[in-house]
Design a protein around this motif. Structure first.
Motif, PDB file in Angstrom:
ATOM      1  N   MET A   1     -38.614  42.691  10.969  1.00  0.00           N
ATOM      2  CA  MET A   1     -37.714  44.273  10.529  1.00  0.00           C
ATOM      3  C   MET A   1     -36.171  44.040   9.813  1.00  0.00           C
ATOM      4  N   ARG A   2     -36.102  44.749   8.626  1.00  0.00           N
ATOM      5  CA  ARG A   2     -35.119  44.816   7.626  1.00  0.00           C
ATOM      6  C   ARG A   2     -34.426  45.836   8.323  1.00  0.00           C
ATOM      7  N   ILE A   3     -32.496  45.268   8.632  1.00  0.00           N
ATOM      8  CA  ILE A   3     -31.565  46.604   8.816  1.00  0.00           C
ATOM      9  C   ILE A   3     -31.267  46.794   7.603  1.00  0.00           C
ATOM     10  N   ASN A   4     -30.535  47.872   7.502  1.00  0.00           N
ATOM     11  CA  ASN A   4     -30.154  48.314   6.216  1.00  0.00           C
ATOM     12  C   ASN A   4     -28.846  48.315   6.110  1.00  0.00           C
ATOM     13  N   ASP A   5     -28.130  48.322   7.533  1.00  0.00           N
ATOM     14  CA  ASP A   5     -26.480  49.139   7.552  1.00  0.00           C
ATOM     15  C   ASP A   5     -26.549  47.822   8.713  1.00  0.00           C
ATOM     16  N   PRO A   6     -25.692  46.394   8.773  1.00  0.00           N
ATOM     17  CA  PRO A   6     -25.534  45.751  10.440  1.00  0.00           C
ATOM     18  C   PRO A   6     -24.036  46.054  10.716  1.00  0.00           C
ATOM     19  N   SER A   9     -24.583  50.243  15.339  1.00  0.00           N
ATOM     20  CA  SER A   9     -25.064  49.910  16.277  1.00  0.00           C
ATOM     21  C   SER A   9     -26.467  50.991  17.140  1.00  0.00           C
ATOM     22  N   LYS A  10     -25.901  52.286  16.276  1.00  0.00           N
ATOM     23  CA  LYS A  10     -26.729  53.216  16.288  1.00  0.00           C
ATOM     24  C   LYS A  10     -28.961  52.581  15.808  1.00  0.00           C
ATOM     25  N   HIS A  11     -28.067  52.394  14.522  1.00  0.00           N
ATOM     26  CA  HIS A  11     -29.227  52.100  13.241  1.00  0.00           C
ATOM     27  C   HIS A  11     -30.018  50.725  14.227  1.00  0.00           C
ATOM     28  N   ILE A  12     -29.556  50.426  14.893  1.00  0.00           N
ATOM     29  CA  ILE A  12     -29.435  48.804  15.375  1.00  0.00           C
ATOM     30  C   ILE A  12     -30.277  48.316  16.614  1.00  0.00           C
ATOM     31  N   LYS A  13     -29.857  49.107  17.261  1.00  0.00           N
ATOM     32  CA  LYS A  13     -30.282  49.959  18.145  1.00  0.00           C
ATOM     33  C   LYS A  13     -32.213  50.528  18.113  1.00  0.00           C
ATOM     34  N   GLU A  14     -32.083  51.028  17.637  1.00  0.00           N
ATOM     35  CA  GLU A  14     -33.290  51.803  16.907  1.00  0.00           C
ATOM     36  C   GLU A  14     -34.406  51.074  16.100  1.00  0.00           C
ATOM     37  N   ILE A  15     -34.516  49.936  15.610  1.00  0.00           N
ATOM     38  CA  ILE A  15     -34.834  49.268  15.410  1.00  0.00           C
ATOM     39  C   ILE A  15     -35.190  47.496  16.732  1.00  0.00           C
ATOM     40  N   ILE A  16     -34.305  47.864  17.296  1.00  0.00           N
ATOM     41  CA  ILE A  16     -34.641  46.949  18.037  1.00  0.00           C
ATOM     42  C   ILE A  16     -35.561  47.616  19.271  1.00  0.00           C
ATOM     43  N   ASP A  17     -34.955  48.363  19.292  1.00  0.00           N
ATOM     44  CA  ASP A  17     -36.716  49.860  20.230  1.00  0.00           C
ATOM     45  C   ASP A  17     -37.745  49.605  19.952  1.00  0.00           C
ATOM     46  N   GLU A  18     -37.758  49.649  18.740  1.00  0.00           N
ATOM     47  CA  GLU A  18     -39.128  49.774  17.762  1.00  0.00           C
ATOM     48  C   GLU A  18     -39.792  48.323  17.966  1.00  0.00           C
ATOM     49  N   ILE A  19     -39.099  47.876  17.871  1.00  0.00           N
ATOM     50  CA  ILE A  19     -39.456  46.189  18.292  1.00  0.00           C
ATOM     51  C   ILE A  19     -40.382  45.978  19.490  1.00  0.00           C
ATOM     52  N   ILE A  36     -28.283  36.915  21.889  1.00  0.00           N
ATOM     53  CA  ILE A  36     -26.953  37.576  20.821  1.00  0.00           C
ATOM     54  C   ILE A  36     -25.990  36.866  19.894  1.00  0.00           C
ATOM     55  N   THR A  37     -26.724  35.405  20.310  1.00  0.00           N
ATOM     56  CA  THR A  37     -25.072  34.370  19.952  1.00  0.00           C
ATOM     57  C   THR A  37     -25.126  34.306  18.593  1.00  0.00           C
ATOM     58  N   ALA A  38     -25.783  34.907  17.261  1.00  0.00           N
ATOM     59  CA  ALA A  38     -25.332  35.498  16.206  1.00  0.00           C
ATOM     60  C   ALA A  38     -25.036  36.391  15.124  1.00  0.00           C
ATOM     61  N   GLY A  39     -25.431  37.026  16.141  1.00  0.00           N
ATOM     62  CA  GLY A  39     -24.956  38.912  16.200  1.00  0.00           C
ATOM     63  C   GLY A  39     -23.397  38.804  15.343  1.00  0.00           C
ATOM     64  N   ASN A  40     -23.420  40.117  14.931  1.00  0.00           N
ATOM     65  CA  ASN A  40     -21.795  40.539  14.698  1.00  0.00           C
ATOM     66  C   ASN A  40     -22.047  41.636  15.688  1.00  0.00           C
ATOM     67  N   LYS A  41     -20.628  41.803  15.990  1.00  0.00           N
ATOM     68  CA  LYS A  41     -20.114  43.143  17.494  1.00  0.00           C
ATOM     69  C   LYS A  41     -20.838  44.516  17.394  1.00  0.00           C
ATOM     70  N   PRO A  42     -21.786  45.101  16.172  1.00  0.00           N
ATOM     71  CA  PRO A  42     -22.181  45.803  15.628  1.00  0.00           C
ATOM     72  C   PRO A  42     -24.218  45.753  17.151  1.00  0.00           C
ATOM     73  N   MET A  43     -23.942  44.506  16.119  1.00  0.00           N
ATOM     74  CA  MET A  43     -25.831  44.264  16.459  1.00  0.00           C
ATOM     75  C   MET A  43     -25.782  44.320  17.823  1.00  0.00           C
ATOM     76  N   THR A  44     -24.329  42.833  18.839  1.00  0.00           N
ATOM     77  CA  THR A  44     -24.611  42.446  20.272  1.00  0.00           C
ATOM     78  C   THR A  44     -24.246  44.084  21.348  1.00  0.00           C
ATOM     79  N   ALA A  45     -24.113  44.184  20.826  1.00  0.00           N
ATOM     80  CA  ALA A  45     -24.217  45.654  21.004  1.00  0.00           C
ATOM     81  C   ALA A  45     -24.800  46.745  21.029  1.00  0.00           C
TER      82      ALA A  45
END
Length: 83
Positions: A1-6, A9-19, A36-45
Motif C-alpha cells: 500500500m502506498r502512503i501518500n501523506d506520511p 495520521s488519519k490517512h495512514i489509519k485508513e490505509i492500515i484499517d483497509e489492510i 511501529i519500530t521505524a515509523g514516524n510519529k504520525p505513522m505510530t499514532a
C-alpha cells in the motif's frame, strides 16, 4: 500500500484499517502484528489507533544493544467513544 501523506495520521489509519479489512481468507487479524519500530510519529499514532479497538497485535524493537522485541498490550475500555 502506498502512503501518500506520511504526516497525516488519519490517512495512514485508513490505509492500515483497509489492510486489515482486506486480509486473505486464510488470515485473521490476530495473525498480523503491526510493528511501529521505524515509523514516524504520525505513522505510530495511526498504528496505535488502528490497534486499539481490536485484538490486533502491536510491537516494536527496543533501541539498545539488546534489540529485544517488545509486544505492546493495549486493550482500553472506552465508554461512549467510538474509535
Amino acid at each position: 500500500m502506498r502512503i501518500n501523506d506520511p504526516n497525516n495520521s488519519k490517512h495512514i489509519k485508513e490505509i492500515i484499517d483497509e489492510i486489515y479489512d482486506d486480509l486473505p481468507s486464510d488470515l485473521r487479524e490476530t495473525d498480523i502484528v503491526a510493528d511501529i519500530t521505524a515509523g514516524n510519529k504520525p505513522m505510530t499514532a495511526a498504528m496505535v489507533l488502528s490497534c486499539l479497538n481490536s485484538d490486533r497485535g502491536l510491537e516494536y524493537i527496543e533501541q539498545s544493544n539488546k534489540n529485544e522485541l517488545i509486544e505492546v498490550n493495549i486493550s482500553p475500555k472506552f465508554k461512549g467513544v467510538e474509535l
